[in-house]
Design a protein around this motif. Structure first.
Motif, short mmCIF file in Angstrom:
data_model
loop_
_atom_site.label_atom_id
_atom_site.label_comp_id
_atom_site.label_asym_id
_atom_site.label_seq_id
_atom_site.Cartn_x
_atom_site.Cartn_y
_atom_site.Cartn_z
N GLY A 285 0.90 -1.19 0.03
CA GLY A 285 0.06 -0.01 -0.02
C GLY A 285 0.84 1.05 0.01
N ILE A 286 1.88 1.29 0.73
CA ILE A 286 2.85 2.28 0.98
C ILE A 286 3.58 2.73 -0.59
CG2 ILE A 286 4.82 3.12 1.75
CD1 ILE A 286 2.62 3.50 3.80
N TYR A 287 3.90 1.38 -1.04
CA TYR A 287 4.69 1.42 -2.54
C TYR A 287 3.47 2.14 -3.57
CZ TYR A 287 6.75 0.24 -6.89
OH TYR A 287 7.09 0.18 -8.37
N LEU A 288 2.40 1.60 -3.49
CA LEU A 288 1.11 2.10 -4.45
C LEU A 288 1.15 3.75 -4.39
CD1 LEU A 288 -1.38 -0.75 -4.24
CD2 LEU A 288 0.41 -0.34 -6.15
N ALA A 289 0.91 3.97 -3.05
CA ALA A 289 0.80 5.48 -2.84
C ALA A 289 2.21 6.21 -3.08
CB ALA A 289 0.61 5.74 -1.16
N LEU A 290 3.08 6.04 -2.81
CA LEU A 290 4.50 6.62 -3.37
C LEU A 290 4.60 6.42 -4.81
CD1 LEU A 290 7.02 5.41 -0.66
CD2 LEU A 290 6.02 7.71 -0.85
N LYS A 291 4.22 5.71 -5.56
CA LYS A 291 4.21 5.38 -6.88
C LYS A 291 3.42 6.39 -7.63
CE LYS A 291 4.01 2.12 -10.86
NZ LYS A 291 5.37 2.64 -11.47
N SER A 292 2.08 6.32 -7.07
CA SER A 292 1.04 7.48 -7.73
C SER A 292 1.52 8.94 -7.50
CB SER A 292 -0.13 7.19 -7.16
OG SER A 292 -0.65 6.16 -7.31
N LEU A 293 2.16 8.96 -6.29
CA LEU A 293 2.49 10.58 -5.85
C LEU A 293 3.88 10.94 -6.33
CD1 LEU A 293 1.77 13.19 -3.93
CD2 LEU A 293 3.22 11.79 -2.16
N ARG A 294 4.90 10.32 -6.79
CA ARG A 294 6.19 10.71 -7.13
C ARG A 294 6.64 10.78 -8.55
NH1 ARG A 294 10.51 10.90 -3.87
NH2 ARG A 294 11.77 9.50 -5.00
N THR A 295 5.68 9.41 -9.31
CA THR A 295 6.50 9.03 -10.64
C THR A 295 6.37 10.43 -11.47
OG1 THR A 295 5.05 7.08 -10.43
CG2 THR A 295 5.58 8.00 -12.71
N ALA A 296 7.47 10.79 -12.03
CA ALA A 296 7.86 11.96 -12.62
C ALA A 296 8.95 11.59 -13.55
CB ALA A 296 7.83 13.22 -12.05
N ALA A 297 9.34 12.49 -14.83
CA ALA A 297 10.38 12.49 -15.57
C ALA A 297 10.80 13.89 -16.02
CB ALA A 297 10.16 11.58 -16.73
N TRP A 298 11.95 14.22 -16.22
CA TRP A 298 12.45 15.62 -16.78
C TRP A 298 13.63 15.51 -17.60
CZ3 TRP A 298 12.01 14.19 -11.72
CH2 TRP A 298 13.33 14.10 -11.03
N LEU A 299 13.88 16.41 -18.39
CA LEU A 299 14.92 16.44 -19.39
C LEU A 299 15.75 17.86 -18.99
CD1 LEU A 299 16.46 14.92 -21.88
CD2 LEU A 299 15.24 16.60 -23.12
N ASP A 300 17.05 17.48 -18.74
CA ASP A 300 17.87 18.51 -18.29
C ASP A 300 18.93 18.50 -19.24
OD1 ASP A 300 19.59 20.68 -17.35
OD2 ASP A 300 20.00 19.80 -15.73
N GLY A 301 19.07 19.44 -20.40
CA GLY A 301 20.25 19.19 -21.54
C GLY A 301 20.18 17.77 -22.29
N THR A 302 21.20 17.00 -22.17
CA THR A 302 20.95 15.65 -22.72
C THR A 302 20.62 14.73 -21.86
OG1 THR A 302 23.42 15.33 -22.67
CG2 THR A 302 22.44 16.20 -24.53
N ARG A 303 20.49 15.03 -20.55
CA ARG A 303 20.21 14.10 -19.44
C ARG A 303 18.97 14.08 -19.11
NH1 ARG A 303 24.91 12.43 -17.06
NH2 ARG A 303 23.92 11.88 -15.11
#
Length: 212
Positions: free
Chosen positions: A94-112
């Motif tokens: 349950g804690i994993y599912l809550a964190l996954k829903s809350l934290r999932t994200a992605a971003w691009l910084d230059g080529t990284r």
């Protein structure tokens, strides 16, 4: 540049709430045996230390029974302890599912590019990594007459040394990332890569309307 992966706000809130309810149920199972231990749910039952030295034959039958049950529970894993152990993985899930829903994200910084999951964030340099495009299949309305299977493309970057980072190429509420984000990913990949050309083609024709 923040990439449009993950769930929309309403779905994210629902996912967090569902995970917390799941965790609460697991915690309840894990703590349930405590209410049945001596001194827990029945305050009239003494602990083994309180009756130490008194022959069992001199104890009232109800006290003798509850003390004997308490000694049996503490001596090993009784049924109530096993029930509590079942609650631990349910709580963690349950804690994993809550964190996954809350934290999932992605971003691009230059080529990284960085992808954040429930517990950790992975970063890879697209200009130096081996890039490929794959897909996973998402089943909706399983086992119903309206069941559908959706193909979701994803970018897989493998750095020298073995680190892999997977970037879903699906936007929030759309079958793929917005055009600007696809082009930014393509620009971050080393020139001449066929994957970069494929990303630009996706950006140019998001609905796949062009004739082959």
């Amino acid at each position: 540049m923040r990439l449009s992966i993950g769930a929309p706000p309403v779905a994210k809130a629902f996912g967090v709430g569902f995970g917390l309810v799941f965790a609460a149920a697991g915690a309840g199972f894990a703590l349930l045996p405590l209410g049945f231990l001596p001194g827990g749910g029945d305050p009239s039952c003494p602990s083994p230390d309180e009756v130490s030295g008194i022959p069992p034959s001199l104890l009232p039958p109800e006290v003798r029974d509850c003390v004997a049950e308490g000694e049996w529970l503490f001596a090993g894993l009784g049924p109530l302890h096993l029930l509590g152990l079942v609650g631990i993985p349910v709580f963690l899930l349950g804690i994993y599912l809550a964190l996954k829903s809350l934290r999932t994200a992605a971003w691009l910084d230059g080529t990284r590019v960085s992808v954040r999951g429930a517990l950790r964030t992975r970063t890879v340099d697209l200009a130096a990594a081996e890039i490929s495009v794959g897909a996973y299949f998402l089943k909706r309305n399983a086992d119903t007459a309206a069941e559908t299977v959706e193909r979701v493309p994803q970018l897989v970057a493998r750095e020298p040394g073995g680190r892999n980072v997977t970037v879903p190429l699906r936007g929030i509420g759309s079958p793929q990332l917005p055009e600007a984000e696809l082009r930014a990913l393509a620009d971050a990949i080393r020139p001449g890569s066929p994957v970069a050309a494929q990303l630009r083609a996706m950006a140019d024709d998001p609905l796949r309307l062009r004739a082959p």
